[in-house]
Design a protein around this motif. Sequence first.
Motif, short mmCIF file in Angstrom:
data_model
loop_
_atom_site.label_atom_id
_atom_site.label_comp_id
_atom_site.label_asym_id
_atom_site.label_seq_id
_atom_site.Cartn_x
_atom_site.Cartn_y
_atom_site.Cartn_z
N ASP A 169 0.81 -1.22 0.00
CA ASP A 169 0.00 0.00 0.00
C ASP A 169 0.85 1.27 0.00
N TRP A 170 2.18 1.13 -0.21
CA TRP A 170 3.10 2.28 -0.10
C TRP A 170 3.87 2.45 -1.41
N LEU A 171 3.91 3.68 -1.90
CA LEU A 171 4.69 4.02 -3.10
C LEU A 171 5.53 5.24 -2.80
N ARG A 172 6.84 5.10 -2.94
CA ARG A 172 7.76 6.22 -2.69
C ARG A 172 8.31 6.70 -4.03
N ILE A 173 8.23 8.02 -4.26
CA ILE A 173 8.64 8.60 -5.54
C ILE A 173 9.56 9.80 -5.28
N ASP A 174 10.72 9.79 -5.90
CA ASP A 174 11.57 10.98 -5.93
C ASP A 174 11.08 11.85 -7.09
N ASN A 175 10.44 12.94 -6.76
CA ASN A 175 9.86 13.80 -7.79
C ASN A 175 10.65 15.10 -7.98
N THR A 176 11.94 15.05 -7.66
CA THR A 176 12.78 16.24 -7.82
C THR A 176 12.71 16.76 -9.26
N GLU A 177 12.75 15.84 -10.22
CA GLU A 177 12.79 16.25 -11.62
C GLU A 177 11.57 15.79 -12.41
N LEU A 178 10.54 15.34 -11.69
CA LEU A 178 9.33 14.85 -12.36
C LEU A 178 8.22 15.89 -12.29
N PRO A 179 7.53 16.16 -13.39
CA PRO A 179 6.36 17.04 -13.34
C PRO A 179 5.21 16.34 -12.64
N PRO A 180 4.26 17.09 -12.09
CA PRO A 180 3.16 16.46 -11.36
C PRO A 180 2.33 15.51 -12.21
N GLU A 181 2.23 15.78 -13.50
CA GLU A 181 1.47 14.89 -14.38
C GLU A 181 2.08 13.50 -14.42
N ALA A 182 3.41 13.44 -14.50
CA ALA A 182 4.10 12.16 -14.54
C ALA A 182 3.98 11.42 -13.21
N VAL A 183 4.03 12.17 -12.11
CA VAL A 183 3.88 11.55 -10.79
C VAL A 183 2.47 10.96 -10.64
N ALA A 184 1.47 11.73 -11.06
CA ALA A 184 0.09 11.24 -10.97
C ALA A 184 -0.09 9.96 -11.78
N GLU A 185 0.50 9.92 -12.97
CA GLU A 185 0.38 8.73 -13.80
C GLU A 185 1.04 7.52 -13.14
N ARG A 186 2.18 7.73 -12.51
CA ARG A 186 2.84 6.62 -11.81
C ARG A 186 1.97 6.09 -10.68
N ILE A 187 1.33 7.00 -9.95
CA ILE A 187 0.45 6.59 -8.85
C ILE A 187 -0.72 5.78 -9.39
N ILE A 188 -1.35 6.29 -10.44
CA ILE A 188 -2.51 5.62 -11.03
C ILE A 188 -2.13 4.23 -11.54
N ASP A 189 -1.01 4.14 -12.22
CA ASP A 189 -0.56 2.86 -12.76
C ASP A 189 -0.20 1.88 -11.64
N HIS A 190 0.52 2.38 -10.65
CA HIS A 190 1.00 1.49 -9.59
C HIS A 190 -0.14 0.88 -8.78
N PHE A 191 -1.14 1.70 -8.47
CA PHE A 191 -2.25 1.23 -7.63
C PHE A 191 -3.49 0.85 -8.46
N ALA A 192 -3.38 0.90 -9.77
CA ALA A 192 -4.50 0.55 -10.66
C ALA A 192 -5.75 1.34 -10.30
N LEU A 193 -5.58 2.65 -10.19
CA LEU A 193 -6.72 3.51 -9.82
C LEU A 193 -7.60 3.74 -11.05
N PRO A 194 -8.91 3.77 -10.85
CA PRO A 194 -9.81 4.04 -11.98
C PRO A 194 -9.71 5.49 -12.43
N ALA A 195 -9.93 5.71 -13.70
CA ALA A 195 -9.93 7.06 -14.25
C ALA A 195 -11.22 7.77 -13.89
N ALA A 196 -11.19 9.10 -13.91
CA ALA A 196 -12.38 9.89 -13.62
C ALA A 196 -13.50 9.50 -14.58
N GLY A 197 -14.69 9.27 -14.02
CA GLY A 197 -15.84 8.93 -14.84
C GLY A 197 -15.95 7.46 -15.19
N ALA A 198 -14.93 6.67 -14.80
CA ALA A 198 -14.97 5.24 -15.14
C ALA A 198 -15.98 4.52 -14.27
#
Length: 198
Positions: A169-198
Motif C-alpha cells: 500500500d506504499w509508493l515512494r517517488i523521488d519527484n525532484t525532476e518529475l512534473p506532477p502529471e508524470a507523478v500522478a500517472e505513476r500513482i494511477i498505474d502502480h495502484f491501478a486507480l480508476p480514471a475519472a468517470g470510469a
Amino acid sequence: MSQTSAPPTLIFIIGPPAVGKMTVGYELARRTGLKLFHNHHTIELALQFFPFGSPPFARLVGEFRQRILEEVAASDLPGLIFTYVWAFDQPGDHASVARLADIFAPRGGRVLYVELEATQQERLRRNETEFRLAQKPSKRDVAVSRQRLLEHDSVYRLNSGGEFDHRADWLRIDNTELPPEAVAERIIDHFALPAAGA
C-alpha cells in the motif's frame, strides 16, 4: 454509503513541506475524480483564529480533518486524497495517520500511501511558486516560510528513508525532476486507480 457504491479509497500524499504534495494531489484528483483535501485547507482556516501550533489551533485542525474524513467515508463519494507532512520520528504523527486511516478501513475502504521526496534545493524553489502561494496565504511571507522549512528539515525526519517500501500500500517517488502529471500517472498505474468517470 449506498449499497451500490464501491468501498471508498483514501490516498495519503506524504512528504516534507514544498515537495509537491498539493500539486500532485490536484493532478491526481483531476485524473481520478477523487476529491483533494490538502492539509492547508484546515491550517489556513484555523489560523484565522489561533496562532500556528497553539493548543486550540491543533485541536481544531485535528477535529476538522477527522470529521471531513468521516463524512467522506460514510458518503457515496469514491474517496479522498489527503496531503500530510509526516514527521517519522514523532509518535504523535504515526498515531494521527493511523487514526485517519482507521476511518476508512472499517468500511472496507482502501488506504494507500504515496511518499514524495525531493532535494532541499528544489523544495526551496517550489516554496515560492505562484500556485503554492495562491493556495496557502500563510506561506506568502516567503522569508519566514523558507526559514521554517529549513528548521523543520533540521529538527524532524520528514522522509521514511525506504522504511515502508516493502508494503503493497506504499509508493515512494523521488519527484525532484518529475512534473506532477508524470507523478500522478505513476500513482494511477502502480495502484491501478480508476480514471475519472470510469
